[in-house]
Design an enzyme around this catalytic site. Structure first.
Site, PDB file in Angstrom:
ATOM      1  N   HIS A  19      -8.392   7.321  17.319  1.00 47.71           N
ATOM      2  CA  HIS A  19      -9.707   7.411  16.691  1.00 47.71           C
ATOM      3  C   HIS A  19     -10.341   6.025  16.657  1.00 47.71           C
ATOM      4  O   HIS A  19      -9.643   5.016  16.559  1.00 47.71           O
ATOM      5  CB  HIS A  19      -9.594   7.937  15.253  1.00 47.71           C
ATOM      6  CG  HIS A  19      -8.958   9.281  15.149  1.00 47.71           C
ATOM      7  ND1 HIS A  19      -7.597   9.451  14.979  1.00 47.71           N
ATOM      8  CD2 HIS A  19      -9.502  10.522  15.202  1.00 47.71           C
ATOM      9  CE1 HIS A  19      -7.334  10.751  14.925  1.00 47.71           C
ATOM     10  NE2 HIS A  19      -8.467  11.422  15.063  1.00 47.71           N
ATOM     11  N   HIS A  47     -10.521   3.395   9.011  1.00 43.13           N
ATOM     12  CA  HIS A  47     -11.790   4.104   8.776  1.00 43.13           C
ATOM     13  C   HIS A  47     -12.492   3.648   7.493  1.00 43.13           C
ATOM     14  O   HIS A  47     -13.658   4.005   7.278  1.00 43.13           O
ATOM     15  CB  HIS A  47     -11.562   5.615   8.702  1.00 43.13           C
ATOM     16  CG  HIS A  47     -11.057   6.223   9.974  1.00 43.13           C
ATOM     17  ND1 HIS A  47     -11.688   6.048  11.181  1.00 43.13           N
ATOM     18  CD2 HIS A  47      -9.954   6.990  10.233  1.00 43.13           C
ATOM     19  CE1 HIS A  47     -11.011   6.686  12.139  1.00 43.13           C
ATOM     20  NE2 HIS A  47      -9.955   7.256  11.589  1.00 43.13           N
ATOM     21  N   ASP A  63      -1.462   8.366  17.395  1.00 41.72           N
ATOM     22  CA  ASP A  63      -1.950   9.739  17.517  1.00 41.72           C
ATOM     23  C   ASP A  63      -2.498  10.055  18.913  1.00 41.72           C
ATOM     24  O   ASP A  63      -2.940  11.176  19.156  1.00 41.72           O
ATOM     25  CB  ASP A  63      -2.976  10.079  16.426  1.00 41.72           C
ATOM     26  CG  ASP A  63      -3.935   8.956  16.130  1.00 41.72           C
ATOM     27  OD1 ASP A  63      -3.988   7.985  16.910  1.00 41.72           O
ATOM     28  OD2 ASP A  63      -4.646   9.041  15.100  1.00 41.72           O
ATOM     29  N   ASP A  81      -5.114   3.075  17.910  1.00 45.43           N
ATOM     30  CA  ASP A  81      -5.205   4.420  17.338  1.00 45.43           C
ATOM     31  C   ASP A  81      -6.229   5.201  18.170  1.00 45.43           C
ATOM     32  O   ASP A  81      -7.194   4.624  18.670  1.00 45.43           O
ATOM     33  CB  ASP A  81      -5.659   4.324  15.874  1.00 45.43           C
ATOM     34  CG  ASP A  81      -5.592   5.652  15.148  1.00 45.43           C
ATOM     35  OD1 ASP A  81      -4.645   5.849  14.373  1.00 45.43           O
ATOM     36  OD2 ASP A  81      -6.503   6.498  15.359  1.00 45.43           O
TER      37      ASP A  81
HETATM   38 ZN   LIG Z   1      -6.133   8.127  14.349  1.00 42.07          ZN
END
Ligand SMILES: [Zn+2]
Length: 307
Positions: A160, A121, A241, A158
């Site tokens: 996200h 991120h 995740d 991931d």
């Molecule tokens: Zn994540």
């Protein structure tokens, strides 16, 4: 195969109640030491300022490295800087640089970086979403600049979207970025129409998608694009995740889904990249699931590396 880690990565303190804990790294390291024999454990070096500045602006280096916080400082509601954070962040990014050097030297086909804080991120100028430096991006830029590669694939599983990695490489034709991620979910980026200069491949998954739709997105859309790119190096933002036990997402995957995808990526790496793969830990917040998924992922990386 090689695993890079460093004790300093435990000293990045996110404070009470935060899901991105030092115990996560402990779960990964213990699981790999106990269940994956034959790994070569290596100490991560620090990334240099020059290596970080390939993808980050001086502002972010000042934020992370020069603040010298005496206590915990909130950079945003999710992202914390503690006294141990600068060293952890340097070792996390440095692990990926060293892993790239190792596989490019032919000393190991695959390498896994068991590090924190995570990275995908972090944008050129800003830490966010638990991430300080964009570890995988620092490594990919090193592969381009130091090793002269012209095709590096970053595969982000991931759950996200890796908004920072996408922002860093959206106009870089030497890098392909592919991600399948839950939407809507933080950071709310990664629409399938986001194609950059044709080098971005985003697949959005609805909550409850499960193994079938996850594998379908990779098999039908993302893996053919990665294969067609013929990467000289396969890099992975390995977040776990998406697992059904994870508290932060809702895709309901099993550890076997990560082993399957890793095996598919190993096939691409062996076809085009001489088997060269560098994988970097991102998210994964249920400790038991994180341990199980790390074992499945590293075993699949190692299976590629031995044959
Ligand atoms: Zn994540």
């Amino acid at each position: 195969m090689a695993v890079f880690t460093h004790a300093a990565c435990f000293a990045h303190d996110t404070g009470p109640g935060h899901v991105e804990t030092p115990a996560r790294l402990g779960a990964v390291v213990t699981a790999l030491r106990d269940h994956v024999p034959g790994l070569e454990w290596l100490e991560a070096p620090r990334a240099s300022r020059g290596q970080l500045l390939r993808v980050h602006e001086p502002l972010l280096l000042r934020t992370v490295l020069e603040a010298e916080p005496a206590h915990l400082v909130q950079l945003d509601p999710d992202t914390v800087l503690s006294p141990g954070s600068p060293e952890a962040a340097l070792r996390a990014a440095g692990a990926v640089v060293a892993a790239v050097d190792l596989v490019m030297a032919g000393e190991s086909e695959a390498a896994f970086c068991a590090v924190r804080p995570p990275g995908h991120h972090a944008t050129p100028a800003h830490a966010m979403g638990f991430c300080l430096f964009n570890n995988v991006a620092v490594g990919a830029a090193h592969a381009l600049d130091r090793h002269g590669l012209s095709r590096v694939a970053i595969i982000d599983f991931d759950i996200h979207h890796g908004n920072g990695t996408q922002a860093i490489f959206a106009e870089e034709p030497r890098v392909l970025y592919a991600s399948a991620h839950e939407m809507p979910l933080f950071p709310e980026t990664g629409q399938p129409r986001d194609r950059g200069i044709g080098n971005l491949h985003n697949a959005a998954l609805q909550a409850g998608s499960g193994s079938h739709r996850f594998r379908e997105a990779w098999r039908d859309r993302l893996l053919p694009a990665i294969d067609g790119f013929e990467p000289q190096l396969v890099m992975i933002s390995a977040g776990f995740d998406g697992h059904r036990a994870d508290p932060v997402a809702h895709i309901e995957l099993e550890a076997d889904d990560f082993a399957w995808l890793t095996g598919e990526l190993a096939g691409i790496a062996s076809r085009h990249a001489g088997g060269r793969m560098v994988s970097v830990l991102e998210g994964g917040y249920d400790l038991a699931a994180l341990a199980e998924c790390s074992i499945a992922h590293v075993r699949a990386l190692g299976a590629c590396a031995t044959g």
